[in-house]
Write an enzyme that holds these catalytic residues in place. Sequence first.
Site, mmCIF file in Angstrom:
data_model
loop_
_atom_site.group_PDB
_atom_site.id
_atom_site.type_symbol
_atom_site.label_atom_id
_atom_site.label_comp_id
_atom_site.label_asym_id
_atom_site.label_seq_id
_atom_site.Cartn_x
_atom_site.Cartn_y
_atom_site.Cartn_z
ATOM 1 N N ARG A 159 22.793 9.826 -9.068
ATOM 2 C CA ARG A 159 22.470 9.493 -7.693
ATOM 3 C C ARG A 159 20.960 9.548 -7.529
ATOM 4 O O ARG A 159 20.309 10.408 -8.101
ATOM 5 C CB ARG A 159 23.114 10.516 -6.754
ATOM 6 N N ARG A 170 17.018 19.116 -0.663
ATOM 7 C CA ARG A 170 18.354 19.072 -0.047
ATOM 8 C C ARG A 170 18.910 20.484 0.127
ATOM 9 O O ARG A 170 19.566 20.775 1.132
ATOM 10 C CB ARG A 170 19.294 18.208 -0.880
HETATM 11 P P1 AMP Z 1 25.965 13.547 0.694
HETATM 12 O O1 AMP Z 1 26.556 12.482 -0.179
HETATM 13 O O2 AMP Z 1 26.972 14.127 1.661
HETATM 14 O O3 AMP Z 1 25.243 14.608 -0.086
HETATM 15 O O4 AMP Z 1 24.871 12.827 1.630
HETATM 16 C C1 AMP Z 1 23.748 12.198 1.065
HETATM 17 C C2 AMP Z 1 22.641 12.052 2.101
HETATM 18 O O5 AMP Z 1 23.100 11.269 3.203
HETATM 19 C C3 AMP Z 1 22.160 13.351 2.715
HETATM 20 O O6 AMP Z 1 21.182 14.014 1.909
HETATM 21 C C4 AMP Z 1 21.601 12.875 4.041
HETATM 22 O O7 AMP Z 1 20.338 12.256 3.868
HETATM 23 C C5 AMP Z 1 22.584 11.774 4.432
HETATM 24 N N1 AMP Z 1 23.718 12.310 5.239
HETATM 25 C C6 AMP Z 1 25.043 12.335 4.897
HETATM 26 N N2 AMP Z 1 25.781 12.880 5.867
HETATM 27 C C7 AMP Z 1 24.925 13.225 6.861
HETATM 28 C C8 AMP Z 1 25.070 13.852 8.145
HETATM 29 N N3 AMP Z 1 26.269 14.239 8.620
HETATM 30 N N4 AMP Z 1 23.943 14.040 8.893
HETATM 31 C C9 AMP Z 1 22.730 13.662 8.458
HETATM 32 N N5 AMP Z 1 22.518 13.074 7.259
HETATM 33 C C10 AMP Z 1 23.595 12.851 6.461
#
Ligand code: AMP
Length: 227
Positions: A159, A170
């Site tokens: 990713r 993160r």
């Molecule tokens: P994830 O796959 O859940 O780790 O999400 C990847 C990225 O998407 C995160 O680091 C955020 O930049 C964005 N993202 C996903 N879900 C959210 C959320 N509920 N609120 C804000 N940003 C989000």
Amino acid sequence: MGLNVIMLGPPGAGKGTQAERLAAQRGLPKISTGDMLRDAVKRGLPLALKAREEMDRGELVDDQTMINIIRERLSRADTDAGFVLDGFPRTVFQGRELDAIMEDRGKGPLVVIDIAVPEEELVRRLAARRICSSCGMNAEPTDEAAGVCRRCGGTLVHRADDNECVVRERLRVYAEQTKPVVDYYRGRPTFRTVNGAQPPDRVAEELEATIADAARAGASFSLGAQR
Ligand code: AMP
């Protein structure tokens, strides 16, 4: 009554993998806001232009964009019997909005699962993680050996936000903005913690038993009584 599950936990805790399994097992839609955003980026949708910058930096996309996405998604009929939510809510503000959406829906309480994993283990996992470049699914060790996605045969890739520098950001954003979401839910009778520092099959077993228990507890409380 529907089964509405939300998966909390830091990046790399296994939320996506476990949400995928649980959703398949229960015949419920898995709703991952990260997957939805990555898909929007891939398709070049307008909302993704700004979101992409935030994602690449490891920061959160703004609350209003995320709430609009979730409100629309939860209005679809395939969520009537419940859903498994992965990656939302990420802020207390999003959590409050989700409560308001749930109250309007009137389809049962949220079962809240926090998957706990120590930080050193998270950094190690995220550095090793691969996802499918076609369907976005997280790879498992057997897929990594085969080099392709078990679901669609697509190529496995890192990713964009899994490089070390973005991973640290993160984790910092998690500690600052998302950890308070765990505290927001902690007092509810349907809140449970699962030990994520175990092999995925063990986590899945613990999760299944925990969800059954939390859902029973939830059946005797209305959302109003939980707040
Ligand atoms: P994830 O796959 O859940 O780790 O999400 C990847 C990225 O998407 C995160 O680091 C955020 O930049 C964005 N993202 C996903 N879900 C959210 C959320 N509920 N609120 C804000 N940003 C989000």
